[in-house]
Design a protein around this motif. Sequence first.
Motif, short mmCIF file in Angstrom:
data_model
loop_
_atom_site.label_atom_id
_atom_site.label_comp_id
_atom_site.label_asym_id
_atom_site.label_seq_id
_atom_site.Cartn_x
_atom_site.Cartn_y
_atom_site.Cartn_z
N GLN A 55 -8.08 4.93 -1.78
CA GLN A 55 -7.87 3.52 -2.47
C GLN A 55 -9.31 2.89 -2.09
O GLN A 55 -9.40 1.91 -2.71
CB GLN A 55 -6.76 2.95 -1.30
N LEU A 61 0.82 -1.17 -0.14
CA LEU A 61 -0.05 -0.03 0.05
C LEU A 61 0.84 1.20 -0.20
O LEU A 61 0.77 2.09 -0.86
CB LEU A 61 -0.96 -0.05 1.29
N ARG A 103 2.18 2.23 -3.21
CA ARG A 103 1.34 2.92 -4.21
C ARG A 103 1.15 4.41 -4.12
O ARG A 103 0.59 5.05 -5.06
CB ARG A 103 -0.12 2.21 -4.10
#
Length: 191
Positions: free
Chosen positions: A162, A145, A148
Amino acid sequence: MTAMPQTTDLLSVHYHHLIQHRCGDPNDDLIAKMYASWLCGQGAMPLNLGLPLDIFRTMMAYHFPTMPHISRPAHIRHVDVARMEELDDLRTLLHQSHSHTGPDAGWMVEILCAGCMGSDHLWQDLGLWSRKDLSRLMQDNFQSLAERNSKDMKWKKFLYKQMCEGEGIYVCRSPSCEVCKDYQACFGPEV
């Protein structure tokens, strides 16, 4: 008569007391900072950093095994029950990207979820001492995560973005973040 120490002095005292009892896990420092802030009434964390009491005690015993006594703050904050569905979605997102397999796996998910219920920057709501602390928490515990977030979006905004994208909801009308009129709100400095 001695003057009452300032909050930052108490924060430092609580933090250093915990660190003396750490087990050596990479999350020891972060948990010590959140716990010390919680004891001093800083941040927005609810009771037991958002964990059930038995799990909170287990976590503290794991990270600070030689600490004789776990203090608790006099103030109590609660998570808004109207936001429970939101918490479930956030919990799912975090569990899917958790990079730890040890006991910290569920603890950090729950702590981060509780912190997201605050109304300030996530690092402040968690009781961390800087945004750098939160970036380290994300990189160490939610590596896929964290990777990203390549443009360094503010963490709470990034997590909610997200979740929306995971549900196929695109609330941003700009074709890209770089041309958005709200760019500073998502990527500007956190003060």
